[in-house]
Design an enzyme around this catalytic site. Sequence first.
Site, PDB file in Angstrom:
ATOM      1  N   CYS A 145       0.796  -1.418  -0.473  1.00 51.94           N
ATOM      2  CA  CYS A 145      -0.218   0.144   0.041  1.00 51.94           C
ATOM      3  C   CYS A 145       1.126   1.317  -0.244  1.00 51.94           C
ATOM      4  O   CYS A 145       1.703   1.410   0.378  1.00 51.94           O
ATOM      5  CB  CYS A 145      -1.089   0.022   1.428  1.00 51.94           C
ATOM      6  SG  CYS A 145      -2.088  -1.384   1.693  1.00 51.94           S
TER       7      CYS A 145
ATOM      8  N   CYS B 174      -3.464  -9.507   6.999  1.00 47.82           N
ATOM      9  CA  CYS B 174      -3.298  -7.611   6.560  1.00 47.82           C
ATOM     10  C   CYS B 174      -5.189  -7.802   6.010  1.00 47.82           C
ATOM     11  O   CYS B 174      -5.190  -8.533   6.126  1.00 47.82           O
ATOM     12  CB  CYS B 174      -3.275  -8.358   4.724  1.00 47.82           C
ATOM     13  SG  CYS B 174      -3.381  -7.269   3.912  1.00 47.82           S
TER      14      CYS B 174
ATOM     15  N   ASN C  41     -16.030 -11.934 -17.975  1.00 41.23           N
ATOM     16  CA  ASN C  41     -16.136 -11.427 -17.137  1.00 41.23           C
ATOM     17  C   ASN C  41     -17.232 -10.617 -17.698  1.00 41.23           C
ATOM     18  O   ASN C  41     -18.395  -9.976 -16.955  1.00 41.23           O
ATOM     19  CB  ASN C  41     -14.915 -10.340 -16.373  1.00 41.23           C
ATOM     20  CG  ASN C  41     -15.420  -9.205 -15.302  1.00 41.23           C
ATOM     21  OD1 ASN C  41     -15.639  -9.815 -14.179  1.00 41.23           O
ATOM     22  ND2 ASN C  41     -15.146  -8.325 -14.623  1.00 41.23           N
TER      23      ASN C  41
ATOM     24  N   ASP D  94      -8.938 -12.823 -26.768  1.00 39.36           N
ATOM     25  CA  ASP D  94      -7.828 -12.952 -25.796  1.00 39.36           C
ATOM     26  C   ASP D  94      -6.661 -13.814 -26.268  1.00 39.36           C
ATOM     27  O   ASP D  94      -6.400 -14.623 -26.898  1.00 39.36           O
ATOM     28  CB  ASP D  94      -7.864 -12.687 -24.486  1.00 39.36           C
ATOM     29  CG  ASP D  94      -7.616 -12.399 -23.207  1.00 39.36           C
ATOM     30  OD1 ASP D  94      -6.716 -13.045 -23.185  1.00 39.36           O
ATOM     31  OD2 ASP D  94      -8.226 -11.761 -22.344  1.00 39.36           O
TER      32      ASP D  94
ATOM     33  N   ASP E   9      -4.264 -12.369 -30.168  1.00 36.62           N
ATOM     34  CA  ASP E   9      -2.853 -11.339 -29.853  1.00 36.62           C
ATOM     35  C   ASP E   9      -3.646  -9.915 -30.315  1.00 36.62           C
ATOM     36  O   ASP E   9      -3.438  -9.281 -31.375  1.00 36.62           O
ATOM     37  CB  ASP E   9      -2.005 -12.115 -30.112  1.00 36.62           C
ATOM     38  CG  ASP E   9      -0.240 -10.992 -30.079  1.00 36.62           C
ATOM     39  OD1 ASP E   9      -0.977  -9.733 -28.965  1.00 36.62           O
ATOM     40  OD2 ASP E   9       1.046 -10.989 -30.206  1.00 36.62           O
TER      41      ASP E   9
ATOM     42  N   ASP F 220     -11.400  -3.680 -21.974  1.00 36.92           N
ATOM     43  CA  ASP F 220     -10.627  -4.116 -20.655  1.00 36.92           C
ATOM     44  C   ASP F 220      -8.986  -5.154 -20.501  1.00 36.92           C
ATOM     45  O   ASP F 220      -8.709  -5.628 -20.221  1.00 36.92           O
ATOM     46  CB  ASP F 220     -11.546  -4.684 -19.702  1.00 36.92           C
ATOM     47  CG  ASP F 220     -10.890  -5.000 -18.335  1.00 36.92           C
ATOM     48  OD1 ASP F 220     -10.129  -4.201 -17.691  1.00 36.92           O
ATOM     49  OD2 ASP F 220     -11.498  -6.328 -17.462  1.00 36.92           O
TER      50      ASP F 220
ATOM     51  N   CYS G  41      -6.764   0.138 -16.094  1.00 37.20           N
ATOM     52  CA  CYS G  41      -6.189   0.471 -14.560  1.00 37.20           C
ATOM     53  C   CYS G  41      -5.092   1.699 -14.284  1.00 37.20           C
ATOM     54  O   CYS G  41      -4.194   0.823 -14.236  1.00 37.20           O
ATOM     55  CB  CYS G  41      -5.694  -1.388 -14.326  1.00 37.20           C
ATOM     56  SG  CYS G  41      -4.910  -2.083 -15.246  1.00 37.20           S
TER      57      CYS G  41
END
Length: 438
Positions: free
Chosen positions: A98, A169, A308, A324, A350, A369, A396
């Site tokens: 973190c 944790c 997903n 994918d 790819d 994604d 992300c």
Amino acid sequence: MAKHRAINTFKPAKKIAAKHSSLPIELKIDSLADDGRGVARHDNKVVFIADALPGETVLAKASRLHKRFDEAELLDIITASADRVAPICAIYYQCGGCQLQHLNYPSQLAYKRAKLDKVITGNGGAAAETAMLQASDTQYRHRARLSYYKGQLGFKAKSSHNIVAVEQCPLLENPINTALAQNRNAICRYFGDKAKGEVSFSADRDGRVGIHIQKDGFVDLKRSEQLAADIEAPAFLYSVTGSKGPAWLGASSPLQYQTLNALTLRYQPGDFTQVNTAVNRQIIDLCLAWLAPQPDEQIADYFCGLGNFSLALANAGARVSGFDAGESMIRSATQQALDAGLPIDYFCVDLFDSAAITIPAGCHKVILDPPRAGAKILCEYLAANKVVSSIAYVSCDPATLARDLAILSAAGFSIAQAAMADMFPHTHHVESVVFLTR
């Protein structure tokens, strides 16, 4: 004057060239960098200081000198920020997992939203349209990867390859913490004093915890069998792989990952799944609202993984094509779609090779994604193909998102809506979702 103990106990990674540079200096923190470090200025150079917050006056010592910026070690906090809080983890200042536990959670959210707003406004969007998706800031991780070396099982230390032993944790789901407490001694005995490797814990919706071990060298099959017998339920040893020789594979059934409502994905420890199941479900729900799948409408899911988004889109009535590069994931996704009776076709492709990318016939809506590297080649392909009119982009990494949005914006796409999704509370990582139309 507020006095605090020295926070960073680790030695600098690089010696300082100039002797006087190691003398303590007083710095005023202006802002937070993208990696969560405080930003100050000294001698006409930017200085990065971990664990420092905007508005604080700190005492620091240079640890690494560079041509355009310097890095410094925080020695003391002279004037503390009102946003500073006590970390929720006893080993926070040693563990490298973190970066923001010393910042109160509302301020963490504001910091992350500001990073996304900068990307959105830089590509023609309006910051006021940025929504916020969040869930609990503790016990949110359904999987974790720990390292083992010289008798220590834990996480990598900050700015070091050393291992900080972890008993519990606060970010891990309770079943993983329980499995770690019950089985750490057995796992440490299995590795011994000389071996090293990684141990992955993955929890499913029913509280089962699969354990996967990746170790250097050969796998002792008999000792792996004994470890499997020693692991306390509901945890179980799923597999042990080594850098040499055959692996040990258990006979346990795959884990279950809940996506949306009653939809679940079967997965194995080591497969990619979003670590924060609650926020992931919010992202899926938002993308469904944006894409509004119609009966028999063709939608493409790029970087689909295990499905997903594909499962949710197909369950809503769309015909889905998923793409994918992971062969094993595509095989698993294909079988799960067949078992669910959903109209999904998966392809191993790819997506960083423009010659391999295709858009299904009649497809006007896509979702992507990508990993942290983004989707530059795919976005260039989508930009050039005038058939696609709606894109839901799940990112992300703000930097690669900014690059890819610029490509799409230049091709006539505009940002309709966006959301910051706090997938990783108490870290500097930013997950986001952007909806583009043209």
